[in-house]
Enzyme design. Structure first.
Site, PDB file in Angstrom:
ATOM      1  N   PHE A  44      -6.738  -6.368   0.723  1.00 13.79           N
ATOM      2  CA  PHE A  44      -6.221  -5.751  -0.491  1.00 13.79           C
ATOM      3  C   PHE A  44      -5.231  -6.681  -1.196  1.00 13.79           C
ATOM      4  O   PHE A  44      -4.529  -7.462  -0.552  1.00 13.79           O
ATOM      5  CB  PHE A  44      -5.555  -4.408  -0.177  1.00 13.79           C
ATOM      6  CG  PHE A  44      -6.530  -3.267  -0.172  1.00 13.79           C
ATOM      7  CD1 PHE A  44      -6.470  -2.271  -1.136  1.00 13.79           C
ATOM      8  CD2 PHE A  44      -7.540  -3.202   0.771  1.00 13.79           C
ATOM      9  CE1 PHE A  44      -7.373  -1.233  -1.158  1.00 13.79           C
ATOM     10  CE2 PHE A  44      -8.458  -2.169   0.773  1.00 13.79           C
ATOM     11  CZ  PHE A  44      -8.383  -1.176  -0.192  1.00 13.79           C
ATOM     12  N   TYR A  59      -2.564  -8.207  15.958  1.00 13.33           N
ATOM     13  CA  TYR A  59      -2.802  -7.320  14.821  1.00 13.33           C
ATOM     14  C   TYR A  59      -4.019  -6.430  15.075  1.00 13.33           C
ATOM     15  O   TYR A  59      -3.975  -5.205  14.874  1.00 13.33           O
ATOM     16  CB  TYR A  59      -2.995  -8.145  13.554  1.00 13.33           C
ATOM     17  CG  TYR A  59      -3.149  -7.328  12.300  1.00 13.33           C
ATOM     18  CD1 TYR A  59      -2.056  -6.646  11.758  1.00 13.33           C
ATOM     19  CD2 TYR A  59      -4.375  -7.233  11.648  1.00 13.33           C
ATOM     20  CE1 TYR A  59      -2.194  -5.892  10.599  1.00 13.33           C
ATOM     21  CE2 TYR A  59      -4.522  -6.480  10.500  1.00 13.33           C
ATOM     22  CZ  TYR A  59      -3.429  -5.810   9.975  1.00 13.33           C
ATOM     23  OH  TYR A  59      -3.572  -5.061   8.829  1.00 13.33           O
ATOM     24  N   LEU A  82       0.815  -1.210   0.000  1.00 16.19           N
ATOM     25  CA  LEU A  82       0.000   0.000   0.000  1.00 16.19           C
ATOM     26  C   LEU A  82       0.852   1.264   0.000  1.00 16.19           C
ATOM     27  O   LEU A  82       0.483   2.272  -0.608  1.00 16.19           O
ATOM     28  CB  LEU A  82      -0.924   0.005   1.223  1.00 16.19           C
ATOM     29  CG  LEU A  82      -1.944  -1.138   1.328  1.00 16.19           C
ATOM     30  CD1 LEU A  82      -2.750  -1.002   2.614  1.00 16.19           C
ATOM     31  CD2 LEU A  82      -2.860  -1.178   0.123  1.00 16.19           C
ATOM     32  N   ASP A 132      14.036   2.739  10.472  1.00 14.45           N
ATOM     33  CA  ASP A 132      13.376   1.828  11.401  1.00 14.45           C
ATOM     34  C   ASP A 132      12.353   2.657  12.169  1.00 14.45           C
ATOM     35  O   ASP A 132      12.717   3.501  12.996  1.00 14.45           O
ATOM     36  CB  ASP A 132      14.391   1.206  12.358  1.00 14.45           C
ATOM     37  CG  ASP A 132      13.758   0.284  13.394  1.00 14.45           C
ATOM     38  OD1 ASP A 132      12.516   0.190  13.444  1.00 14.45           O
ATOM     39  OD2 ASP A 132      14.522  -0.332  14.164  1.00 14.45           O
ATOM     40  N   THR A 153      -2.233  -7.158  -2.288  1.00 11.30           N
ATOM     41  CA  THR A 153      -0.826  -6.792  -2.184  1.00 11.30           C
ATOM     42  C   THR A 153       0.037  -7.935  -2.723  1.00 11.30           C
ATOM     43  O   THR A 153      -0.456  -9.056  -2.921  1.00 11.30           O
ATOM     44  CB  THR A 153      -0.456  -6.514  -0.726  1.00 11.30           C
ATOM     45  OG1 THR A 153      -0.726  -7.692   0.053  1.00 11.30           O
ATOM     46  CG2 THR A 153      -1.269  -5.350  -0.172  1.00 11.30           C
ATOM     47  N   ASP A 210      11.679   3.319   4.678  1.00 14.84           N
ATOM     48  CA  ASP A 210      11.490   1.871   4.720  1.00 14.84           C
ATOM     49  C   ASP A 210      12.786   1.212   5.174  1.00 14.84           C
ATOM     50  O   ASP A 210      13.875   1.777   5.017  1.00 14.84           O
ATOM     51  CB  ASP A 210      11.103   1.352   3.328  1.00 14.84           C
ATOM     52  CG  ASP A 210      10.342   0.038   3.372  1.00 14.84           C
ATOM     53  OD1 ASP A 210       9.150   0.024   3.016  1.00 14.84           O
ATOM     54  OD2 ASP A 210      10.939  -0.998   3.762  1.00 14.84           O
ATOM     55  N   LYS A 217      -4.098  -2.272  15.416  1.00 13.50           N
ATOM     56  CA  LYS A 217      -4.877  -1.430  14.509  1.00 13.50           C
ATOM     57  C   LYS A 217      -6.003  -0.703  15.238  1.00 13.50           C
ATOM     58  O   LYS A 217      -6.380   0.405  14.859  1.00 13.50           O
ATOM     59  CB  LYS A 217      -5.420  -2.275  13.354  1.00 13.50           C
ATOM     60  CG  LYS A 217      -4.334  -2.838  12.451  1.00 13.50           C
ATOM     61  CD  LYS A 217      -3.439  -1.731  11.876  1.00 13.50           C
ATOM     62  CE  LYS A 217      -2.429  -2.264  10.885  1.00 13.50           C
ATOM     63  NZ  LYS A 217      -1.611  -1.179  10.264  1.00 13.50           N
TER      64      LYS A 217
END
Length: 251
Positions: free
Chosen positions: A192, A159, A17, A57, A194, A36, A163
């Site tokens: 999505f 996770y 994304l 990082d 990816t 990144d 979120k």
């Protein structure tokens, strides 16, 4: 904020994304710096789109501070921050091997939630130095939540919690940053398409698509990116989480 005057950092910008967002925003006229950990693909994507790259990082304070300084220097400013860096952890609270590993839970929270906050707080501090536009706006932040924050499935404790934290910090941070003219929004994507999912094969992709209400397909990364652009360009959007999921409600 006009996209042609946008100077954005995008975490996780080397793939998925984040990469899609970098490509869409750059094509629309924004200046982009990718942040990144992937020091191989990151520079390649940056070169392809005519942007910049800083190995970063997101969980490390000094790494992010240095990255923001370099990005601001390369773009002669900073007024947008899109946080896409994150990991997905699949592990039950109590499974065949016993209790959920604490280190994997902490790592997920640290990267997805703490990492996003680490970047946005330092980016906002940099944006506070900008000259405000006619709305008094100095910058905008877009975080990546997930529909797992609201209807997470089994195995998504870490996770989903990370979120949900992204969703939960949106309004208080919007209130905090109002005094300096910085907006914050969050996007909660569904499933999505990816590169990671593409590698699972068409049968699995079709199975995942079957639960989507309409259209019956996985989301396109470019659709996430266009929503991020819309948020940047819409000054009255602030302090809210937007789902983009084809009306999917996970079982």
């Amino acid at each position: 904020m006009q996209i042609q005057t946008t100077k954005a950092i995008i975490t996780g910008g080397a793939s998925g994304l984040g990469e899609a967002t970098a490509r869409v925003l750059r094509a629309a006229g924004a200046e982009i710096t990718l942040l990144d950990r992937d020091a191989t693909r990151g520079p390649l994507v940056a070169s392809e789109i005519g942007g910049h790259f800083v190995e970063t990082d997101v969980t490390d304070e000094q790494s992010v501070a240095t990255a923001i300084e370099k990005a601001s220097g390369a773009m002669s400013g900073l007024n947008a921050c899109i946080n896409c860096a994150g990991i997905a952890t699949g592990e039950k609270t109590v499974g065949r091997n016993g209790a959920h590993a604490l280190d994997s839970f902490q790592r997920t929270i640290n990267i997805n939630l703490v990492g996003s906050f680490n970047v946005l707080r330092l980016a906002a501090a940099q944006m506070a130095n900008n000259t405000p536009n006619e709305d008094g706006e100095r910058g905008v932040i877009v975080n990546t939540a997930s529909i797992a924050a609201f209807d997470g499935q089994k195995g998504q404790a870490a996770y989903g919690a990370s979120k949900a934290g992204i969703a939960g910090l949106t309004l208080p941070v919007a209130r905090d940053l109002s005094s300096i003219g910085v907006r914050i929004m969050a996007i909660a994507p569904g499933i999505f398409l990816t590169p990671m999912l593409e590698g699972l094969g068409q049968d699995i992709i079709d199975g995942l698509s079957a639960d989507v209400t309409f259209p019956k397909r996985l989301g396109k990364p470019s659709e996430f990116a266009r929503l991020a652009q819309f948020i940047i360009e819409s000054p009255y959007l602030n302090g809210e989480v937007i789902r983009i999921d084809g009306a999917l409600r996970m079982q």
